[in-house]
Scaffold this motif. Structure first.
Motif, mmCIF file in Angstrom:
data_model
loop_
_atom_site.group_PDB
_atom_site.id
_atom_site.type_symbol
_atom_site.label_atom_id
_atom_site.label_comp_id
_atom_site.label_asym_id
_atom_site.label_seq_id
_atom_site.Cartn_x
_atom_site.Cartn_y
_atom_site.Cartn_z
ATOM 1 N N MET A 148 0.394 -1.158 -0.148
ATOM 2 C CA MET A 148 0.115 0.642 0.130
ATOM 3 C C MET A 148 0.625 1.208 -0.191
ATOM 4 N N VAL A 149 0.726 2.397 -1.085
ATOM 5 C CA VAL A 149 1.587 3.583 -0.989
ATOM 6 C C VAL A 149 0.517 4.420 0.267
ATOM 7 N N THR A 150 1.647 4.826 0.696
ATOM 8 C CA THR A 150 0.775 5.473 1.561
ATOM 9 C C THR A 150 1.120 7.424 1.296
ATOM 10 N N LEU A 151 0.800 8.108 2.307
ATOM 11 C CA LEU A 151 0.544 9.787 1.981
ATOM 12 C C LEU A 151 1.953 10.604 2.351
ATOM 13 N N ALA A 152 2.988 9.212 3.365
ATOM 14 C CA ALA A 152 4.187 9.731 4.094
ATOM 15 C C ALA A 152 4.988 9.496 2.041
ATOM 16 N N GLU A 153 4.689 8.725 1.387
ATOM 17 C CA GLU A 153 5.702 8.716 0.180
ATOM 18 C C GLU A 153 5.553 9.168 -0.587
ATOM 19 N N VAL A 154 3.890 9.556 -0.830
ATOM 20 C CA VAL A 154 3.442 10.511 -1.027
ATOM 21 C C VAL A 154 4.251 11.560 -1.466
ATOM 22 N N ALA A 155 4.386 12.203 -0.758
ATOM 23 C CA ALA A 155 5.098 13.552 0.013
ATOM 24 C C ALA A 155 6.708 13.283 -0.470
ATOM 25 N N GLN A 156 7.471 11.913 0.218
ATOM 26 C CA GLN A 156 8.664 12.150 -0.274
ATOM 27 C C GLN A 156 8.915 12.109 -1.913
ATOM 28 N N HIS A 157 8.272 10.920 -2.107
ATOM 29 C CA HIS A 157 8.185 11.533 -3.978
ATOM 30 C C HIS A 157 8.201 12.904 -4.603
ATOM 31 N N ALA A 158 7.049 13.057 -3.645
ATOM 32 C CA ALA A 158 6.621 14.407 -4.733
ATOM 33 C C ALA A 158 7.942 15.772 -3.468
ATOM 34 N N GLY A 159 8.306 15.596 -3.012
ATOM 35 C CA GLY A 159 9.344 16.436 -1.838
ATOM 36 C C GLY A 159 9.205 17.785 -0.934
ATOM 37 N N VAL A 160 7.906 16.916 -0.612
ATOM 38 C CA VAL A 160 7.159 17.886 0.161
ATOM 39 C C VAL A 160 7.349 16.901 1.378
#
Lengths: 339, 339
Positions: free
Chosen positions: A1-13
């Motif tokens: 499962m992709v988490t919000l934290a991973e999205v944040a990291q990926h987007a650099g925010v």
DNA sequence: AAACCTTGTCGAAGCGCTTCGACAACATAT
DNA sequence: ATATGTTGTCGAAGCGCTTCGACAAGGTTT
């Protein structure tokens, strides 16, 4: 499962920024928003419902309580349920399906656990045991159907009183002076579901004003029950020329029996049904009918519910005006028999 | 809202102990258990669904995807839906109602967000676009209906092939040699929902074995469509003495037309319907029928789903054996006309 | 009496998200 | 140039629960 934290990291925010992009609760610069959205796409991120519900104390789910019984108006119920589900989605809500089986406990369970943010109850009885619970909670709810006392409640229903009146008017205009109402099964009256009685009341009082005599007979669906009921009606009021049928499953039997007895519809006898349009148009005679606007009822219920969830909207009773469509089953009353 | 921590404090134990009392995942002494249960009662505690879902990554919800359409078999759908909801509750699951409208996206959304632990799909088409998604996820699912390829899937359905064969046998035994199948609306065939074709295949192959000729005509529901269809059938095969009706809304029109034409049921013509028992018993002639076991289908689907959720159970196709109930609409074929 | 289970309980970590306050960075008003 | 907003972002604290490892207390086995 992709988490919000991973999205944040990926987007650099930061995580909170992603959250704000998702919810729109704070302004976000174009650039950031786009980067985040792209990351969401790429990673195939879906917010976790449980976490969301926990953190925000909102589940984005509305509960829909349908009657357990499948003895009446099933297509109507289904259509309402589907309309509810469909409209709820347009507001970002999902629908939890509860059956009447659990009764008041289901209300307690759902409110208590925060499973749903609000609920819609179908098939409400005049003195429904779930009502006190609804009044005693601050969870928004909408009833489809009209209980005896509506203070503190929001309700949606067809205006069955007006429906009855409309039927009476139509038949009276056509010159009918003796009409019979084929009602719902006795069980429906015993259950105090209200709508049957309200139709009858509306029909009776308007008939009185218009000088039309009314005979009312409850009737189980089906051919056999209808045979008995019809025989009784013509026994007691041989001059009956108009019928109002409220029980869907009595429609075809009635038409078949009238044919058998050589009474032509609409030349000798007029028939109005209170039923969904689909039934009216598919019957062996295209029926003059007052439609049961299942879709609209579901839609309205959701609208009212959303209004309450958003703090707008208040307790109100939304009665939908009935519409009578003239088709091939009603016509002028025949001249009185020469006898 | 009462929280688990408050219950723990009230009972004089730790939060984890309360949790274990609730879940039964560790042994708890009688005394403690009772004190905790009493506290739960007194405080009116309900576990918060969101928190639970987050911590355990199980929502205790199963999604049910119903067709959006309300053009066929609505009562069957409703009955299945209610059976699903009811049985799911006995296993401690709630049911999320999804409409077909969102299509594959709904599958993605629900799996992705952990909103539901598993899903049941109704009205599955032969080559359903949701199937690849289901195969590609580890979320358990059960189909009600049979797609073309079933590898890696669990399905529940009435054995429509056997249903068709059963109808053929019954009519053949009674001596009918020319039978007609009143099929579903053409749209149903175009949609490739499978069951209609499977019935037909079963019926045709068994008929061939038994030396019975079969004429198949799709038919929209309703009186008008039936009139046309029936005329065509008797035109092409005047000797037709048996009917198999698969379209619920064609049943009454067919019976009415046969009556009109002076063909007695069951003396001149036999009729078998494939429909819920309720329809069969409420028709103007009590119909010999093969029941559509809606309740059982819903129940079985849930059972299979739960089995998968608990790690037991595997992919399998559960076909329910059809049962033919002889009622008043079938009888021996009449002696061939003297002509 | 030592060694070992078994049973029942607790503390702490963490599930993935929302939301609050803080605070740079920049624009506008004084 | 200073005071005063605005705007966009971040860090951290929790939401209420489950679950893991730890560990007393008592029972069994040698």
């Amino acid at each position: 499962m992709v988490t919000l934290a991973e999205v944040a990291q990926h987007a650099g925010v930061s995580a909170s920024t992603v959250s704000y992009v998702l919810s729109g609760k704070r302004s976000i610069s174009m650039g950031t928003r786009q980067r985040v959205e792209q990351s969401i796409q790429q990673l195939g991120y879906h917010p976790n419902a449980g976490a969301r519900a926990l953190a925000s104390s909102r589940s984005n789910i509305v509960a829909l309580m349908v009657p357990l019984r499948t003895d009446m108006y099933v297509p109507v119920m289904m259509e309402i349920a589907i309309a509810v589900a469909t409209s709820a989605r347009t507001y970002g809500y999902d629908v939890l399906l509860l059956t009447g089986e659990e009764g008041p406990d289901a209300v307690r369970r759902v409110t208590g656990s925060g499973l749903a943010d609000a609920m819609i109850l179908m098939d409400v009885e005049l003195d429904d045991e779930r009502l006190p619970l609804l009044r005693g909670t601050d969870q928004p709810s909408v009833l489809i159907g009209l209980p005896a006392a509506t203070e503190g409640l929001t309700c949606v229903d067809l205006d069955f009183g007006a429906t009855g009146a409309l039927c009476a008017e139509h038949l009276a205009e056509l010159g009918h002076r003796d009409i019979a109402v084929i009602g719902e099964a006795p069980a429906v009256y015993e259950r105090h579901t209200g709508f049957a009685e309200r139709t009858l009341d509306g029909l009776r009082s308007r008939s009185r004003e218009l000088g039309v005599r009314v005979l009312h007979r409850p009737c189980e669906g089906g051919f056999d029950a209808m045979t008995v009921t019809l025989a009784r009606i013509f026994d007691e009021r041989p001059g009956t020329t108009g019928f109002v049928v409220q029980n869907e499953s009595a429609v075809e039997p009635l038409l078949a029996l009238l044919r058998q007895q050589g009474r032509a519809v609409p030349e000798d006898v007029s028939v109005i049904a209170v039923c969904p349009d689909q039934v009216a148009t598919q019957a062996s005679v295209r029926l003059t009918s007052v439609a049961i606007p299942a879709q609209e009822m579901g839609r309205r219920a959701v609208e009212l519910l959303i209004a309450k969830l958003e703090g707008r909207g208040s307790d109100e009773v939304a009665l939908i005006s009935p519409e009578l469509t003239v088709r091939a089953s009603t016509g002028p009353a025949p001249a009185p028999a020469a006898s």
